[in-house]
Design an enzyme around this catalytic site. Structure first.
Site, PDB file in Angstrom:
ATOM      1  N   GLU A 123       0.846  -1.200   0.000  1.00 57.86           N
ATOM      2  CA  GLU A 123       0.000   0.000   0.000  1.00 57.86           C
ATOM      3  C   GLU A 123       0.880   1.249   0.000  1.00 57.86           C
ATOM      4  O   GLU A 123       1.294   1.697   1.054  1.00 57.86           O
ATOM      5  CB  GLU A 123      -0.929  -0.026   1.205  1.00 57.86           C
ATOM      6  N   ASP A 180     -13.190   2.044   1.682  1.00 52.26           N
ATOM      7  CA  ASP A 180     -12.421   3.279   1.959  1.00 52.26           C
ATOM      8  C   ASP A 180     -12.550   4.295   0.815  1.00 52.26           C
ATOM      9  O   ASP A 180     -11.623   5.056   0.540  1.00 52.26           O
ATOM     10  CB  ASP A 180     -10.934   2.984   2.219  1.00 52.26           C
TER      11      ASP A 180
END
Length: 349
Positions: A123, A180
């Site tokens: 990420e 998200d």
């Protein structure tokens, strides 16, 4: 057991939560997923896997012993996560020797603890060089792992640039982190994981939903059979600028209050949402985006429930997609073996 792949992430830190929030490996039902993923282990800048303490090593071995009661279950370990591994991935992926070292270490780690494979959760690869190096990293892993019968998946973000064709060549499945989309980084309320776009949204915001993300990956060259849609067992919370506002795009001044068990401002586990918002009487359904939300005073939460999860599973079946992933089973209503959302996925698929 579901007919399509269902991947359930388990956060190893959940065993350290207090009271009813504590979810240990013993609490996991091994019959609701086809694949269980233990999160996370970290890597250093040379491609070594950072070792866990004795408690977590024992938990990982216990995690893999869940296969004794479900012989068709596959277990994976996820390397990376949202905290602190991005620069290490960047260093390792950029160096052929480090890539090979990492691939060998991952294979050795899987064999030592009994995992059936690995999930790579970088990420996120931000630069163009990171994105091309990421494909080379997956190539090195695929070469090493396939020779030993091990599975390779990768968890990927939405609305980010990836070499999709390069990635799909090397992995067994792509786990799309299709949640998200909105959160406390915004100055307005918005859904965590809407299925579709809403009429209140701008052009950019109309990309922030599950259907758009799936279509982006398919257009980019991902085969539907490898695409696993991520589902959220948690809500995104906001503190609104004024109490009593409802709907999306209401002015917000920051994260919602932390839950008593997960203790993270801006997010609540599904079971915390139910406690905090008394949602049996107070939830509001968004007909356009096919998800619920709830309001209590100046607190606003977007989350998924049985109805919205079922609609996403119907979407997965209707579009012929590979299956579903849930982040994370320890945030579901797991207490007493209920696993309300995960069980819905297993039944639907």
């Amino acid at each position: 057991m579901p007919n399509k792949p269902v991947f359930g992430f388990y956060g190893g830190w959940a065993t350290y939560r207090s009271g009813k929030g504590r979810c240990s490996v013993d609490d996991i039902n091994p019959h609701l997923c086809t694949h269980l993923i233990y999160a996370f282990v970290a890597l250093d800048h040379s491609g070594n896997i950072l070792q866990k303490d004795d408690t977590e090593q024992n938990a990982m071995r216990q995690f893999n012993e869940l296969r004794k009661s479900n012989h068709s279950l596959k277990t994976l370990v996820s390397v990376g996560g949202a905290v602190g591994c991005g620069s290490a991935f960047s260093s390792v992926a950029a160096n052929s020797q480090y890539r090979s070292n990492f691939a060998r270490n991952v294979r050795s780690f899987c064999e030592s603890y009994g995992f059936n494979g690995v999930d790579i959760d970088w990420e996120f690869p931000e630069s163009s060089s990171d994105r091309s190096n990421f494909v080379q990293l997956l190539s090195a892993l695929a070469s090493e792992l396939r020779n030993h019968g091990l599975i390779l998946t990768t968890s990927v973000g939405v609305n980010r640039a990836y070499d999709i064709v390069g990635i799909v060549r090397h992995v067994d499945y792509i786990l799309l982190m299709s949640y998200d989309y909105n959160g406390s980084w915004d100055n307005y309320t918005g859904h965590n994981a809407p299925l579709s776009w809403g009429s209140v949204e701008t052009d950019y915001q109309r990309r922030l939903n599950v259907e758009a993300s799936v279509n982006d990956w398919i257009r980019g060259g991902a085969p539907k059979s490898k695409l696993i849609v991520g589902l959220a067992a948690y809500g995104r919370t906001f503190t609104m600028s004024s109490s009593g506002s409802i709907g999306t795009r209401a002015s917000a001044r920051g994260a919602g209050r932390a839950g008593p068990y997960t203790q993270q401002p801006g997010t609540l586990a599904y079971y915390e949402v139910k406690d905090a918002f008394n949602i049996s009487g107070g939830q509001i359904w968004d007909d356009e985006q096919h998800v619920p939300y709830a309001v209590s005073g100046d607190q606003w939460v977007s989350y998924d429930d049985v109805q919205s999860i079922r609609m996403k599973c119907d979407f997965i079946k209707r579009e012929g997609l590979g299956g579903a992933m849930i982040w994370s089973i320890d945030q579901d209503e797991f207490q007493g073996g209920k696993f309300t959302l995960l069980r819905t996925v297993a039944d639907c698929l």
